[in-house]
Every structure is written in C-alpha cells, then in structure tokens.
Scaffold this motif. Structure first.
Motif, short mmCIF file in Angstrom:
data_model
loop_
_atom_site.label_atom_id
_atom_site.label_comp_id
_atom_site.label_asym_id
_atom_site.label_seq_id
_atom_site.Cartn_x
_atom_site.Cartn_y
_atom_site.Cartn_z
N LEU A 148 0.71 -1.20 -0.03
CA LEU A 148 0.06 0.18 -0.05
C LEU A 148 0.88 1.29 0.06
O LEU A 148 0.64 2.39 -0.65
CB LEU A 148 -0.78 0.15 1.10
N ALA A 149 1.92 1.36 0.90
CA ALA A 149 2.90 2.37 0.75
C ALA A 149 3.55 2.80 -0.61
O ALA A 149 3.92 3.74 -0.70
CB ALA A 149 3.86 2.01 1.73
N GLU A 150 3.44 1.75 -1.61
CA GLU A 150 3.90 2.03 -2.96
C GLU A 150 2.88 2.98 -3.71
O GLU A 150 3.17 3.27 -5.00
CB GLU A 150 4.34 0.67 -3.63
N ILE A 151 1.54 3.04 -3.36
CA ILE A 151 0.65 3.88 -3.85
C ILE A 151 0.75 5.37 -3.62
O ILE A 151 0.95 5.47 -2.34
CB ILE A 151 -0.94 3.35 -3.66
N GLU A 152 0.73 6.18 -4.73
CA GLU A 152 1.22 7.27 -4.36
C GLU A 152 0.60 8.10 -3.33
O GLU A 152 1.20 8.97 -2.32
CB GLU A 152 1.11 8.22 -5.54
N ASN A 153 -0.67 8.23 -3.13
CA ASN A 153 -1.53 9.12 -2.24
C ASN A 153 -1.87 8.35 -1.07
O ASN A 153 -2.65 8.71 -0.09
CB ASN A 153 -2.47 9.95 -2.93
N VAL A 154 -1.48 6.97 -0.73
CA VAL A 154 -1.85 6.32 0.47
C VAL A 154 -0.37 6.85 1.17
O VAL A 154 0.86 6.12 0.81
CB VAL A 154 -1.58 4.81 0.37
N VAL A 155 -0.43 7.65 2.16
CA VAL A 155 0.81 8.17 2.94
C VAL A 155 0.84 7.88 4.40
O VAL A 155 2.00 8.00 4.98
CB VAL A 155 0.31 9.78 3.09
N GLY A 156 -0.03 6.74 4.90
CA GLY A 156 0.34 6.40 6.17
C GLY A 156 -0.70 5.26 6.78
O GLY A 156 -1.68 5.00 6.06
N ILE A 157 -0.70 4.83 7.98
CA ILE A 157 -1.50 3.89 8.65
C ILE A 157 -1.75 4.45 10.07
O ILE A 157 -0.94 4.82 10.58
CB ILE A 157 -1.32 2.69 8.48
N LYS A 158 -3.04 4.41 10.44
CA LYS A 158 -3.39 4.48 12.11
C LYS A 158 -3.47 2.97 12.34
O LYS A 158 -4.39 2.17 11.87
CB LYS A 158 -4.81 5.03 12.14
N ARG A 172 9.82 -0.68 10.24
CA ARG A 172 11.17 -1.22 9.66
C ARG A 172 11.39 -1.23 8.20
O ARG A 172 12.31 -0.93 7.67
CB ARG A 172 11.59 -2.38 10.35
N THR A 173 10.17 -1.74 7.56
CA THR A 173 10.21 -1.81 6.16
C THR A 173 9.49 -0.91 5.22
O THR A 173 9.63 -1.23 3.94
CB THR A 173 9.57 -3.41 5.88
N VAL A 174 8.80 0.06 5.68
CA VAL A 174 8.11 1.06 4.60
C VAL A 174 9.20 1.98 4.42
O VAL A 174 10.03 2.40 5.14
CB VAL A 174 6.70 1.45 5.21
N PRO A 175 8.85 2.86 3.43
CA PRO A 175 9.61 4.07 2.99
C PRO A 175 9.63 4.96 4.24
O PRO A 175 8.71 5.08 5.03
CB PRO A 175 8.85 4.52 1.71
N GLU A 176 10.56 5.95 4.24
CA GLU A 176 10.71 7.02 5.55
C GLU A 176 9.65 7.94 5.50
O GLU A 176 9.08 8.16 6.48
CB GLU A 176 12.23 7.47 5.63
N ASP A 177 9.13 8.21 4.30
CA ASP A 177 7.94 9.21 4.23
C ASP A 177 6.48 8.58 4.71
O ASP A 177 5.59 9.28 4.42
CB ASP A 177 8.18 9.93 2.99
N PHE A 178 6.25 7.31 4.88
CA PHE A 178 5.21 6.54 5.01
C PHE A 178 5.02 6.68 6.41
O PHE A 178 5.79 6.26 7.36
CB PHE A 178 5.21 5.16 4.62
N VAL A 179 3.95 7.18 6.99
CA VAL A 179 3.62 7.59 8.43
C VAL A 179 2.93 6.50 9.10
O VAL A 179 1.66 6.17 8.81
CB VAL A 179 2.96 8.87 8.74
N LEU A 180 3.43 6.02 10.24
CA LEU A 180 2.64 5.19 11.19
C LEU A 180 2.24 5.80 12.42
O LEU A 180 3.06 6.53 13.02
CB LEU A 180 3.40 3.91 11.58
#
Length: 288
Positions: A148-158, A172-180
């Motif tokens: 999901l993190a590879e989809i451009e406007n999916v930016v994070g997860i609650k 540990r495994t998602v890109p740094e700009d993907f927010v948890l």
C-alpha cells in the motif's frame, strides 16, 4: 499534517440527538492550542450512526471552523461506497481521508489491496489506512502495508492492532515518508520509540495538553519526562476504554463541561459504577 497529537473527535449531540455544531465549536476551542490536526467523523465520532449528510456536514464544519489540518473519517465495507464518501470528504474541505479497513465481509489481503488502490485512484487528497482488527475482524499485515505504501497518495496508517511486533515490522520496512500513527493511546509512547510519528487519540479529547506534553517531551529527547507522563496518563487510557468507545470519553467530556451529550443507540450512557471510576481518574488529573 500527519505527526503529533491528533484527537479522534467526538460528535456532540443535543438532547434530541441532532448534531450539536455549537458544541463542536466549543470543543475546538479547547483542543486547538494543543493538537496538531483533527479527525472528525471517525469511530470516536460515531460515524456508524451518522447519516451520510451528517457525516459530510460534520467534516465540512470542522474544516471551515478550524485552522488545523483535517483528516476526515471515511471508508466502508463497500468499495463503491468508500469511493463516494472519500470524494465527499474531499469536497467538504478535508486535507486527507482516513479509511477504515472493510468490515464484516472480511476481504483477504489481495482484496484489501485492491480496495485501497481503487479508492486512491479516485481521490486526490492523501489517504490514511485505519487498521483496527478488534472492530473489523481483519488485519492489514506488514506485507500488505508495504504494498500500500507504494501507492502514491496512500501516505500512512493508523495502527490499532495492539501488536507491537507487527508495528515494528511495518516501521522497519516501509519508506521513511510513510507515516505510522498509534491508534491506541496506551501504546503511543512505545510506538514513538519504534519510530511512529504520533497518535490519533481518544484521550486527547479530554487531556490534549498532557498528551501534547508527552509527545513534545519525547520529540525533544526527554524520554524520562515522556515516560513519567505516560505513567501519569495510563489510568486515563485505561478508564476511557472501561466500556465501548466513545461511551466513556463522552461521559468524561460531559463531566468536564465540554460538549458531548449522550451516544446514539445502540450505544448507551456509561453506568454509574463505571462513571465513579472515571470521575476519580479525572479528579486525579485535575480535569474536573
């Protein structure tokens, strides 16, 4: 927009159970100087019992009244319905949409991926996935979150799975700009230590200043102070889930003189025995 303390706002109701927009404005006055963004019309906002018109109008009212970024609650167990609601939240002025995983029909991981990919292709605002297996019956695995993190406007997860091993693996495994973001007040500090960026919080409705102080202490490297505040807040985290959310937080806000009202059926008011426990915690924190 996606860091810090973000209250999952309640939707206050009047005596006739219509939405109390003046009450929302009062609550915003209480929250805004302490928090980083707002989530109206989510689980804590009783989205399940809001009509579509009410849901969209609550998001619009918060977006028009507040200067803070607004993450509008959205999502459905029907992808078509989720697309429609996300578009309406976008038109209402939300800066992002938070989409709960489809509930009840329990799609597999491939179905979840296609669901979010399809919704994301239809809206231009950022999307935050909301993983809460205790309510939906399904879990977003770290493998799925990476996709999901590879989809451009999916930016994070609650993340409200309560599974720190899973949360650690995601970070540990998602890109740094993907927010948890933590979806569990009690786990906020541990999740920050793992690399989480903040919390979408129930407790911030009643103690936004203390939640912000804990987050700020951590962000400034003062882990001992952040830990002290975590322990001080822990009884509040526990008592706000002494019954089904948002039953306890609405009662707490009523006791504090904020706007909440009663929850809509099938949720009912907090019974007196539990209310006394809640009242004791609020007194201990000098909130009443």
């Amino acid at each position: 927009m996606f860091e810090g303390v973000i209250p999952a706002m309640v939707t206050p109701f009047k005596e006739d159970f219509s939405v109390d927009y003046e009450g929302i404005a009062r609550n915003l006055d209480y929250l805004e100087k302490h928090v980083n963004a707002l989530v109206p019309a989510g689980t804590t906002g009783e989205a399940a019992t809001l009509s579509y018109e009410e849901h969209i109008e609550v998001v619009r009212y918060v977006a028009e009244t507040s200067k803070l970024p607004v993450i509008g609650g959205a999502g459905s167990n029907s992808t078509r319905e989720a697309i429609w609601l996300a578009k309406e939240v976008e038109k209402a002025g939300a800066d992002a949409a938070m989409l709960v995983t489809p509930y009840y029909n329990k799609p597999n991981q491939n179905g979840l991926y296609e669901h979010y990919k399809t919704v994301a292709s239809e809206v231009s605002i950022p999307i935050i996935v909301y993983n809460v297996p205790s309510r939906t019956g399904i879990n977003t695995t770290p493998e799925l979150v990476r996709k999901l993190a590879e989809i451009e406007n999916v930016v994070g997860i609650k993340e409200a799975s309560g599974n720190l091993k899973q949360i650690s693996e995601i970070i540990r495994t998602v890109p740094e700009d993907f927010v948890l973001l933590s979806g569990d007040d009690f786990l906020t500090l541990p999740i920050l230590c793992l690399g989480g960026r903040g919390v979408i919080s129930v407790a911030a409705n009643v103690a936004p200043h203390l939640m912000k102080e804990m987050y700020t202490a951590f962000a400034e490297g003062n882990l001992s102070r952040a830990t002290e505040l975590h322990h001080r807040l822990s009884p509040l985290f526990e008592v706000l889930f002494i019954d089904t959310n948002p039953i306890p937080v609405k009662k707490a806000m009523n006791l504090m003189g904020l706007a909440a009202g009663k929850p809509r059926l099938p949720l009912i008011e907090l019974p007196e025995e539990k209310t006394e426990k809640l009242r004791a915690v609020l007194r201990e924190l000098n909130l009443i």
